[in-house]
Design an enzyme around this catalytic site. Structure first.
Site, PDB file in Angstrom:
ATOM      1  N   PRO A 128      25.470  55.048  47.836  1.00 53.62           N
ATOM      2  CG  PRO A 128      24.378  54.162  49.708  1.00 53.62           C
ATOM      3  CD  PRO A 128      24.760  53.830  48.287  1.00 53.62           C
ATOM      4  CB  SER A 132      30.892  61.340  38.895  1.00 55.19           C
ATOM      5  OG  SER A 132      29.903  62.333  39.033  1.00 55.19           O
ATOM      6  CD  GLU A 244      21.595  59.860  32.467  1.00 55.54           C
ATOM      7  OE1 GLU A 244      21.408  60.153  33.660  1.00 55.54           O
ATOM      8  OE2 GLU A 244      22.133  58.784  32.106  1.00 55.54           O
TER       9      GLU A 244
END
Length: 381
Positions: A128, A132, A244
Site C-alpha cells: 500500500p 517501485s 517481465e
C-alpha cells in the site's frame, strides 16, 4: 508477420493455440470480463494442451522448448484480450523464479502442477505504501524455529484471488545496509496459517484479470519455502525484471497491432458524407502515422526478443521498449477510438475495452518514469 526468432515449429504451434483459443477463449471472454475472473477450468485446459510453462524441463512435466513458444502464447492471449495477462505472469514471470532459484525439492514439489494449471502462481512485491521502491518494503519475515513469521500487506497483486502459490518479497533483515540487502523471497502457499486475501480490486480495465490485496498476520511459513538465499531477494527481482518488462512490451506491441487492424477495417466500412471514412485525408494520415510507429516498434522488439533468447543483458533496451511501446500503444488506443467516432465509446466495440486496458501498461512492471531513470543511469547520466 514473420519474427526472425521463430521457425516452422513455432508457427504450427501458433495455429494450434489459435484454434484452441477460438474454441475455449474468444466465445467466453466477454463473460469473463463481466465475472471479473477467468475460470480455473480454462487454466487446466491450457495446461492439458501444453500451453502453460512450455520452457520448463521435461523432467518437471514441461516441454523443454525455447522461449519463442512463450512469445507466441503471450501474443495470442493478448489478441484475445489484455485481461489474460495473469497467464503470462504465471508462466513467464513467477515460475522462472522457482526454476532459477528453487531447490530440487521445491521444483519437484511445485513445477509439475504449475505446468498442468493445478497450481496458479502470483508474485507479491507492491505494498500500500511502496510501489517501485522495493528496497523499502515493510512486510517482515522473522525466523522462529522452523518457520518464518510474516506480517504485512501487499496490493495490486495479479492472480491474487486464485493464486495457490505466491512468491512474496519480504524483509528478513531490518538493519541491513544498504536496505535492499535485507530483502528475501518466500513462497507462501494458499493454506498458510495467517494468510488471507483482502478485496478483489475494482480496476478501470483488465476486468477479467483478478487483482487483489493480500494480508499476512503472523503468517507461518516453513523455512524450507525460502527461495534462494536470505538477503538476495532484491538481486533476484532485478535479474528477473528484464523478462517481465519484455512481456509488457510484447503485450503493448500486439495490442497496438490489433487496434490498428480493427480500426482500418472499421474506417473502410463506415461512411460519412457519401464515402468511406478511410478516404478522408485526415484518416489516412492518422492511420499512416500509427502504422509507421507500430512497424518501427515491431522491428525493435523482435531484435530485443532475439537478444534476450540468446541470454544477452538487454536491460537498457528492455527499459526503452517497455516505456516506448506502452506509450505508443496508449496513443494508438486514443487515435483509434477517435476514428471510431461515437461508436468507439460504446462497450460493444472492442476499441473501448482496449482503450481502458492499455493504460496500465505504462504503470506496472515499473512505471515508465522509472524506466527512463534506469536508461539515464545506464547511459552514464
Amino acid at each position: 508477420m514473420k519474427h526472425p526468432y521463430l521457425n516452422e515449429d513455432h508457427e504450427i504451434f501458433r495455429q494450434s493455440l489459435r484454434k484452441f483459443l477460438e474454441k475455449e477463449a474468444y466465445p467466453f471472454y466477454e463473460q469473463w470480463e463481466e465475472n471479473r475472473l477467468i475460470p480455473r477450468s480454462f487454466w487446466t485446459k491450457m495446461g492439458e494442451q501444453g500451453f502453460l510453462c512450455p520452457d520448463i524441463d521435461e523432467k518437471y512435466g514441461g516441454s523443454g522448448v525455447d522461449w519463442g513458444f512463450s512469445v507466441v502464447i503471450n501474443e495470442e492471449l493478448e489478441r484475445v484480450g489484455t485481461g489474460t495477462i495473469g497467464i503470462g505472469l504465471h508462466s513467464d514471470i513467477v515460475v522462472p523464479y522457482i526454476t532459477a532459484y528453487g531447490t530440487e525439492e521445491q521444483k519437484q514439489r511445485w513445477l509439475p502442477k504449475c505446468v498442468t494449471g493445478e497450481i496458479i502462481t502470483a508474485i507479491a512485491m507492491t505494498e500500500p505504501g511502496t510501489g517501485s521502491d522495493l528496497a523499502n518494503i515493510k512486510t517482515t519475515a522473522k525466523l522462529d524455529g522452523d518457520h518464518y513469521i510474516v506480517n504485512g500487506q501487499k496490493t495490486f497483486i495479479t492472480n491474487g484471488i486464485q493464486a495457490d502459490l505466491i512468491v512474496v518479497a519480504v524483509k528478513t533483515d531490518l538493519q541491513a545496509v544498504p536496505k535492499h540487502k535485507g530483502v528475501s523471497l518466500l513462497v507462501i502457499e494458499r493454506d498458510a496459517p495467517g494468510f488471507s486475501r483482502g478485496r478483489k480490486l475494482n480496476k478501470v480495465g483488465l476486468h477479467s484479470q483478478d487483482t487483489a490485496e493480500l494480508i499476512f498476520e503472523d503468517c507461518r511459513v516453513p523455512k524450507e519455502n525460502l527461495l534462494g538465499e536470505e538477503g538476495k531477494g532484491f538481486l533476484y527481482l532485478m535479474e528477473k525484471l528484464q523478462q517481465e518488462r519484455l512481456l509488457v512490451a510484447i503485450g503493448a506491441q500486439t495490442a497496438a497491432e490489433v487496434m490498428l487492424q480493427k480500426t482500418i477495417e472499421y474506417v473502410k466500412s463506415r461512411e460519412a458524407f457519401g464515402k468511406p471514412v478511410s478516404q478522408f485525408q485526415n484518416t489516412q494520415f492518422k492511420i499512416v502515422e500509427m502504422a509507421t510507429d507500430i512497424e518501427m516498434g515491431r522491428a525493435f522488439l523482435d531484435q530485443l526478443i532475439a537478444e534476450h533468447m540468446e541470454g544477452k543483458n538487454v536491460v537498457t533496451k528492455v527499459s526503452m521498449a517497455k516505456w516506448k511501446l506502452t506509450d505508443i500503444a496508449k496513443k494508438v488506443a486514443s487515435e483509434c477510438m477517435q476514428l471510431h467516432g461515437g461508436y468507439g465509446y460504446m462497450e460493444e466495440y472492442e476499441i473501448a475495452r482496449r482503450f481502458r486496458d492499455i493504460q496500465v501498461g505504462a504503470i506496472y512492471a515499473g512505471t515508465n518514469e522509472i524506466m527512463k531513470t534506469i536508461i539515464a543511469k545506464n547511459l552514464g547520466l
